[in-house]
Design a protein around this motif. Structure first.
Motif: not given
Ligand code: ARG
Length: 562
Positions: A117-124, A305-307, A309-311, A333-335
């Motif tokens: 479960i990938d959750f919360s995932s805050v930004n530094i 990019l973000y994508a 890294r997700d791959l 928003q990230q659909n």
């Molecule tokens: N840090 C991203 C944000 O605040 C969420 C990341 C979600 N997880 C992921 N694997 N893309 O929007």
């Protein structure tokens, strides 16, 4: 064995397994008709009979020697309706709560399966704002629910710790910041520097180039740049962990975006070999179908990019955890982002691409106009928690001035109210958060459920030890609705996990609290005659236990006194 399991073993149809029957059993629309119903439509083909005939045949067969756990079994419009013996249901349900206690509702159906479960995932270096509330508490609740159902759960915080903004942060820190301010001010101070950077860069574009240059330095492992980057990360994580502690959240992995820096190239190579990576004005993209824009993976300047890294993260997780499912609890928003990423993996022919799932949720905003994110102001989650606790303190001061450890209870009530408020509606809905609403002791709220739990606790405390063996369960006929809710708690947890929808548990808790409070008005408990008293105390015990188990799954404390 549960009553549903007993029903499933009563019915023998060639080619239909017990498990299938179990999964077909559904709660009725109205408890007046049945406690549980079995639709017979699926059996028509195998038995070459109409569902109406099948249902009435089965009803006759079962009624001819009705087992003691059933009150009746009747057929209606192709459905088989079962009513449980009131006494038997009360007895088996309450005794199993007394026996299992904090494990009531637990199962091992997920044994051997791993769920990431990938959750919360805050930004530094960015505020831990109210936008991350839902992801944090939905993910936390799902993690606990899956764990309760016997799954192996891997909790992942995919930190946002990569990107050009960190180069800009370094520039801002070097130009306008200082050690002391940042140590003291934490993320708020960092964020202020970041905002200042953008203001200044409007006037002087060369700052942007400088920012890019510093990001390049981080990438190249420059000592000074890396040290600053790590400093920002440490400060941000310390603050996030403070919030996690209050919310009862833990992670097994903090592998964030930067973790995948050296893991993207193999994925890009794979895409290249498969002929999926195409050039587009110097950038590299994957065409993911007519209905979506292409998925951009490498910018023309070579940046990933973000994508991308997700791959890399998806491959890493599959290889490391061999997950059965990998859930991403991220705002709707990230659909598009997740649809693109999942599609790329599908195009690569990865069979597990179908096991990746975006668990989307709606936006949270504050009703209280002074702190609306719509006005562009950042609402820190920690401030929301603090306000809720302060307001809870005031309510407690009014309602129970003599309570011991008032501040501890206020923390439990305030934080609980925020969590519960975020988990009450189905997750996809946008939420307008109002302190008055979530802290109301009388609505469908956390304090209401906590208060009911405390009320049951104090009743049990007054009663002292009791012998459930002496209980006369026939007297609980008028508690049938409440007992049905208690007995279906396990199903509620299962449904919540299956639908990735903690609100099922939240609402179940509210329903139990309401049913108990209704029962409590009309029925004496402490001074009931012998036999009845024990039965009602067993019921009270079960209510307290199930409310506590529900709250625990949601990540909320259940104080004994309020
Ligand atoms: N840090 C991203 C944000 O605040 C969420 C990341 C979600 N997880 C992921 N694997 N893309 O929007």
């Amino acid at each position: 064995m549960t009553n549903n399991e007993k029903i499933a073993s009563l019915i023998h149809i060639d080619g239909v397994s017990k498990e299938e029957i179990l999964s077909l059993l559904t709660p009725p629309k109205d408890l007046a008709f049945a406690d549980v119903a079995l639709p017979c439509f699926r059996f028509a083909k195998a038995l070459r009979k109409s569902p109406v005939e099948i249902a009435s045949g089965l009803a006759d067969e079962i009624t001819s020697s009705l087992p003691s756990f059933l009150l009746s079994c009747t057929a209606l419009n192709g459905y088989l309706n079962f009513k449980f013996s009131r006494e038997d249901l009360a007895k088996t349900t309450l005794l199993s709560v007394l026996r299992d206690q904090e494990n009531y509702g637990r199962s091992d159906e997920g044994h051997g399966k791993t769920i990431c479960i990938d959750f919360s995932s805050v930004n530094i270096a960015k505020p831990f704002h109210i936008g991350h509330l839902s992801s944090t508490v939905i993910g936390g609740a799902l993690a606990r629910a899956f764990d309760f159902l016997g799954y192996n759960v891997v909790r992942i915080n995919h930190l946002g710790d990569w990107g050009t903004q960190f180069g800009k942060m370094i520039v801002a820190y070097k130009m306008w910041g200082n050690e002391e301010e940042v140590e003291k001010g934490g993320v708020k101070a960092l964020h202020k520097l970041y905002v200042k950077f953008h203001e200044e860069a409007e006037k002087d574009d060369s700052l942007n180039d400088l920012g890019r240059a510093y990001f390049k330095k981080i990438e190249d492992g420059d000592e000074e740049a890396l040290a600053l980057f790590e400093k920002f990360k440490t400060i941000s994580l310390a603050e996030a962990k403070r919030v996690y502690e209050r919310l009862g959240i833990e992670f097994d992995s903090y592998a964030g975006e930067s973790f995948y820096n050296d893991k993207m190239q193999p994925v890009l190579d794979k895409l290249e070999r498969a002929g999926l990576l195409v050039d587009s004005d110097g950038a590299k993209v994957v065409q993911v179908g007519e209905d979506m824009p292409p998925c951009l993976l490498v910018r023309s300047d070579g940046a990933t990019l973000y994508a991308t890294r997700d791959l890399a993260a998806a491959y890493y997780r599959k290889n490391t955890y061999d997950f059965y499912k990998c859930l991403y609890v991220v705002a709707y928003q990230q659909n598009l982002h997740f649809k693109q990423v999942f599609k790329v993996l599908e195009l690569l022919g990865e069979p597990w691409a179908k096991d990746l799932e975006h668990v989307a949720f709606g936006m949270v905003s504050l009703a209280d106009g002074t702190m609306s994110s719509r006005q562009g102001k950042v609402v820190y989650l920690e401030d929301v928690l603090n306000s809720a606790v302060q307001k809870a303190q005031k309510v407690i001061e009014e309602k129970s001035p003599n309570l011991e450890n008032k501040s501890e209870i206020a923390e439990q009530v305030g934080v609980g109210a925020v969590i519960f408020g975020a988990l009450f509606n189905s997750r996809i809905k946008d939420i307008t958060f109002s302190y008055d609403k979530v802290l109301n002791f009388d609505g469908e709220t956390c304090p209401y459920v906590q208060y009911t739990h405390a009320r049951a606790s104090s009743l049990l405390e007054k009663a002292g030890a009791f012998d459930a063996g002496k209980a006369d369960f026939t007297c609980l006929e008028n508690a049938h609705e409440l007992i049905t809710l208690i007995s279906s708690f396990k199903n509620a947890v299962k449904l919540a996990a299956e639908k990735r929808e903690p609100s099922v548990i939240t609402r179940h808790a509210v329903d139990i609290a309401e049913a108990f409070n209704k029962y409590y008005i009309d029925n004496r408990i402490l001074n009931a005659p012998d036999g009845e008293k024990e039965a009602r105390l067993a019921l009270t015990f079960a209510v307290r236990q199930v409310l506590k188990n529900a709250l625990t799954l949601l990540g909320i404390a259940a104080p004994e006194k309020m």
